[in-house]
Design an enzyme around this catalytic site. Structure first.
Site, PDB file in Angstrom:
ATOM      1  N   CYS A  14     -59.015 146.237  95.253  1.00 48.59           N
ATOM      2  CA  CYS A  14     -60.264 146.862  94.810  1.00 48.59           C
ATOM      3  C   CYS A  14     -61.387 145.832  94.883  1.00 48.59           C
ATOM      4  CB  CYS A  14     -60.092 147.377  93.377  1.00 48.59           C
ATOM      5  SG  CYS A  14     -61.627 147.962  92.617  1.00 48.59           S
ATOM      6  N   CYS A  31     -62.770 145.098  90.908  1.00 49.34           N
ATOM      7  CA  CYS A  31     -62.018 144.332  89.902  1.00 49.34           C
ATOM      8  C   CYS A  31     -60.974 143.404  90.513  1.00 49.34           C
ATOM      9  CB  CYS A  31     -61.359 145.269  88.891  1.00 49.34           C
ATOM     10  SG  CYS A  31     -59.929 146.184  89.521  1.00 49.34           S
ATOM     11  N   CYS A  86     -51.437 151.784 102.859  1.00 47.57           N
ATOM     12  CA  CYS A  86     -50.236 152.142 102.101  1.00 47.57           C
ATOM     13  C   CYS A  86     -50.445 151.670 100.662  1.00 47.57           C
ATOM     14  CB  CYS A  86     -49.027 151.481 102.752  1.00 47.57           C
ATOM     15  SG  CYS A  86     -47.457 152.008 102.081  1.00 47.57           S
TER      16      CYS A  86
END
Length: 142
Positions: A106, A109, A129
């Protein structure tokens, strides 16, 4: 590592949490994947069967990562997508299995999501995946 510009990511600074704060906020399973780069067992995520329209967000911070329009059944046992939303992820090389792989996380974060492979469908040819425990699904409003 390749990351989008933090200036383009809403609330980027808000998500610089300590390990203690992450442990308090996440389940043990989510913590193992998102913060320790673990992998959940295949076929264990209910998101494998999710077919509704909506958005898949980071389970750590809620940042939108994938559209349901990019989801496909890869047959691997993990939720898979052929594209990501703009500025959603960062990548780095992972050598834990000797053969280099591209890990993605991400962009807001830094939570580990999964690995990207070059065996996905058109139009990108990519397969993101993803660990289901690292995602939260938000259905589209009817």
């Amino acid at each position: 590592m390749t990351d989008p510009d933090p200036a383009l990511i809403p609330d980027y600074d808000k998500w610089r949490l300590s390990e203690r704060e992450w442990k308090e906020r996440l389940s043990p399973e989510a913590y193992a994947v998102l913060r320790r780069e673990g992998t959940e067992r295949p076929w264990t995520s209910p998101l494998n069967e999710e077919k509704r329209k909506g958005v898949y967000a980071c389970a750590g911070c809620g940042y939108d990562l994938f559209s349901s329009e990019h989801k496909f059944d890869s047959g691997t046992g993990w939720p898979s997508f052929f594209d990501v939303l703009p500025n959603a992820i960062g990548t780095k090389s992972d050598f834990r299995l000797i053969v280099p792989r591209t890990e993605y996380h991400c962009a807001r974060c830094g939570g580990h999501q999964g690995h990207v492979f070059n065996d996905g469908p058109a139009p990108t040819g990519l397969r993101y995946c993803n660990n289901g425990v690292a995602l939260a699904f938000r259905p589209a409003e009817s």
